[in-house]
Enzyme design. Structure first.
Site, PDB file in Angstrom:
ATOM      1  N   HIS A   1       8.816 -38.291  46.643  1.00  0.00           N
ATOM      2  CA  HIS A   1       7.394 -38.566  46.787  1.00  0.00           C
ATOM      3  C   HIS A   1       6.687 -37.364  47.405  1.00  0.00           C
ATOM      4  CE1 HIS A   1       7.955 -43.249  46.783  1.00  0.00           C
ATOM      5  NE2 HIS A   1       8.347 -42.668  45.664  1.00  0.00           N
TER       6      HIS A   1
ATOM      7  N   GLU B   1       4.748 -36.945  49.993  1.00  0.00           N
ATOM      8  CA  GLU B   1       4.812 -36.724  51.448  1.00  0.00           C
ATOM      9  C   GLU B   1       6.121 -36.043  51.841  1.00  0.00           C
ATOM     10  OE1 GLU B   1       4.117 -39.410  49.731  1.00  0.00           O
ATOM     11  OE2 GLU B   1       3.116 -40.957  50.893  1.00  0.00           O
TER      12      GLU B   1
ATOM     13  N   CYS C   1       4.158 -45.001  51.070  1.00  0.00           N
ATOM     14  CA  CYS C   1       4.974 -46.189  50.775  1.00  0.00           C
ATOM     15  C   CYS C   1       5.705 -46.690  52.010  1.00  0.00           C
ATOM     16  CB  CYS C   1       5.934 -45.910  49.636  1.00  0.00           C
ATOM     17  SG  CYS C   1       7.255 -44.777  50.056  1.00  0.00           S
TER      18      CYS C   1
ATOM     19  N   ARG D   1       1.542 -27.908  23.050  1.00  0.00           N
ATOM     20  CA  ARG D   1       1.898 -26.528  22.690  1.00  0.00           C
ATOM     21  C   ARG D   1       0.939 -25.516  23.308  1.00  0.00           C
ATOM     22  NH1 ARG D   1       2.405 -29.574  18.187  1.00  0.00           N
ATOM     23  NH2 ARG D   1       0.428 -28.952  17.272  1.00  0.00           N
TER      24      ARG D   1
HETATM   25  C1  AOF Z   1       4.223 -42.464  48.073  1.00  0.00           C
HETATM   26  N1  AOF Z   1       4.203 -41.181  47.642  1.00  0.00           N
HETATM   27  O1  AOF Z   1       4.338 -39.655  46.033  1.00  0.00           O
HETATM   28  C2  AOF Z   1       4.508 -41.907  45.405  1.00  0.00           C
HETATM   29  C3  AOF Z   1       4.498 -43.252  45.867  1.00  0.00           C
HETATM   30  O2  AOF Z   1      10.934 -46.200  43.119  1.00  0.00           O
HETATM   31  P1  AOF Z   1      10.491 -45.547  44.385  1.00  0.00           P
HETATM   32  O3  AOF Z   1      11.334 -45.882  45.559  1.00  0.00           O
HETATM   33  O4  AOF Z   1      10.288 -44.066  44.199  1.00  0.00           O
HETATM   34  O5  AOF Z   1       9.054 -46.148  44.747  1.00  0.00           O
HETATM   35  C4  AOF Z   1       8.032 -46.171  43.806  1.00  0.00           C
HETATM   36  C5  AOF Z   1       6.781 -46.705  44.450  1.00  0.00           C
HETATM   37  O6  AOF Z   1       6.364 -45.803  45.487  1.00  0.00           O
HETATM   38  C6  AOF Z   1       5.610 -46.802  43.506  1.00  0.00           C
HETATM   39  O7  AOF Z   1       5.557 -48.046  42.851  1.00  0.00           O
HETATM   40  C7  AOF Z   1       4.447 -46.641  44.468  1.00  0.00           C
HETATM   41  O8  AOF Z   1       4.210 -47.833  45.154  1.00  0.00           O
HETATM   42  C8  AOF Z   1       4.972 -45.625  45.456  1.00  0.00           C
HETATM   43  N2  AOF Z   1       4.658 -44.278  45.005  1.00  0.00           N
HETATM   44  N3  AOF Z   1       4.332 -43.473  47.195  1.00  0.00           N
HETATM   45  O9  AOF Z   1       4.170 -42.713  49.274  1.00  0.00           O
HETATM   46  C9  AOF Z   1       4.335 -40.853  46.358  1.00  0.00           C
HETATM   47  N4  AOF Z   1       4.695 -41.609  44.089  1.00  0.00           N
HETATM   48 ZN    ZN Z   2       6.829 -42.715  49.424  1.00  0.00          ZN
END
Ligand code: AOF
Ligand code: ZN
Length: 367
Positions: free
Chosen positions: A53, A55, A78, A210
């Site tokens: 992710h 962060e 998350c 492309r």
């Molecule tokens: C974040 N930062 O860059 C993203 C988030 O399958 P996982 O464990 O990778 O979790 C996917 C979930 O995490 C996705 O459904 C969304 O809620 C969150 N995405 N969260 O803090 C990120 N891509």
């Molecule tokens: Zn996350």
């Protein structure tokens, strides 16, 4: 830090997040910038495939400089233990003092709990900054988590009178090279490019990105009830190297189903309404397979069925300074619309020249 600075840094976080668009589905394309004493000490965006992710990437870059710093994240961090530990815990452990994020995450595993955990740990949390922009960037992820279908951008490229080919089928080229380059850039920001069977037969497109110096390619999707697609065309030849997904009727010839499977395509049977595939089921299946943003490039029949079912979220219309006449092929096929009040309405979002053509961006009128 004041609201003006918060907005400025959030703009940076949003811009970073967009770098992941089209390549981190089913996860949202999030951006993160860590600021200490007015200086950027870490930057990150969701990596291809959705992990790590944003962060995690930014914190790794910031190292010890994250202590007491502000983290600008383009979506709520998350809170769940997925394949990686929660970003909230990483932000807390790194000693971040303040988190600025525009919106809560729509994933029920997170939905507000990320903010809650941060606040419980004594971190100042500011929300709502550039929320409208962020909602737009994450529209595909939100739609998929909330309704099960991806965001649909419908691209149309036509003459002044809305034709995409002459009566004899000549279509190359109506819009110019600059417009076509812009289309490739748009493809790159979507998870998948989708066309109907008529276009796949008439144009034999490769549907790849492309000339933009990028390795990432969207999934190629063809909607074809009968699977009557050329077995020696561009898509067939490249299906092993780049994904081709075929949405077809359960009544499609089993021989053709096997042939396409043998070529490496993924077959996705769909429900029908009358003689056509049900566009809502087509999108449901694509959503279930993880897609959050789909770029539809016609043709007329598929465009009409999506519009008639009110499943188009954004229109990108390229218009060329050329008239073809009523015998030409219309960019939107028959919709069976009886009354104007039943027509899907769009509001103009952007209008600009691209080379010798004009690009209009229209957004679905909500409410
Ligand atoms: C974040 N930062 O860059 C993203 C988030 O399958 P996982 O464990 O990778 O979790 C996917 C979930 O995490 C996705 O459904 C969304 O809620 C969150 N995405 N969260 O803090 C990120 N891509
Ligand atoms: Zn996350």
């Amino acid at each position: 830090m004041g609201p003006a600075a918060d907005q400025r840094w959030m703009r940076t976080a949003l811009a970073l997040g967009r770098r992941g668009m089209g390549r981190c589905w089913p996860n949202p394309a999030v951006g993160c910038v860590i600021v200490a004493g007015g200086r950027v000490v870490g930057r990150g965006w969701t990596r291809p495939g959705g992990r790590p992710h944003a962060e995690t990437v930014a914190l790794a870059q910031a190292g010890a400089a994250a202590r007491g710093a502000v983290a600008y994240v383009s979506l709520e961090p998350c809170a769940h233990h997925g394949q990686t530990p929660p970003c909230t815990d990483a932000l807390i452990a790194a000693g971040i003092a303040r988190v600025v994020a525009p919106l809560p995450d729509s994933d029920p595993r997170v939905a507000g709990q990320g903010f809650e955990r941060l606040r419980m740990a004594g971190i100042e949390v500011v929300t709502g900054v550039l929320a409208e922009e962020a909602a737009r960037d994450h529209a595909g992820f939100f739609l998929r988590t909330e309704t099960g279908r991806p965001f649909v951008t419908l691209k149309l490229a036509a003459s002044l009178d809305g034709r995409i080919a002459t009566a004899t089928g000549q279509s190359k080229w109506i819009t110019g090279a600059e417009a076509r380059r812009a289309v490739h850039a748009m493809r790159a920001r979507h998870d998948a490019v989708m066309v109907g069977a008529g276009t796949a037969r008439a144009d034999d497109p490769s549907l790849t990105v492309r000339d933009l110096g990028m390795a990432h390619q969207p999934v190629r999707v063809v909607v074809s009830r009968r699977l009557d697609l050329p077995l020696l065309g561009q898509l067939a030849r490249s299906a092993r190297d780049l994904p081709v997904w075929l949405l077809h009727g359960t009544d499609a010839d089993p021989e053709r189903q096997r042939a396409w499977e043998g070529l490496g395509a993924r077959l996705m049977p769909c429900a029908r309404v009358g003689v056509h595939l049900d566009p809502a089921d087509v999108l449901r299946q694509l959503g279930a397979a993880g897609l959050t943003r789909v770029f539809c490039e016609g043709g007329g029949a598929l465009s009409a069925s999506l519009l008639a079912a009110d499943l188009v979220d954004e229109l990108a219309v390229f218009q060329a300074g050329m008239a073809i006449g009523a015998e030409g092929l219309p960019m939107i096929g028959a919709m069976g619309l009886d009354r104007l009040e039943n027509a899907a309405r769009f509001v103009l979002d952007d209008l600009r020249p691209i080379g010798a053509d004009v690009l209009q961006i229209w957004r679905r009128a909500t409410g």
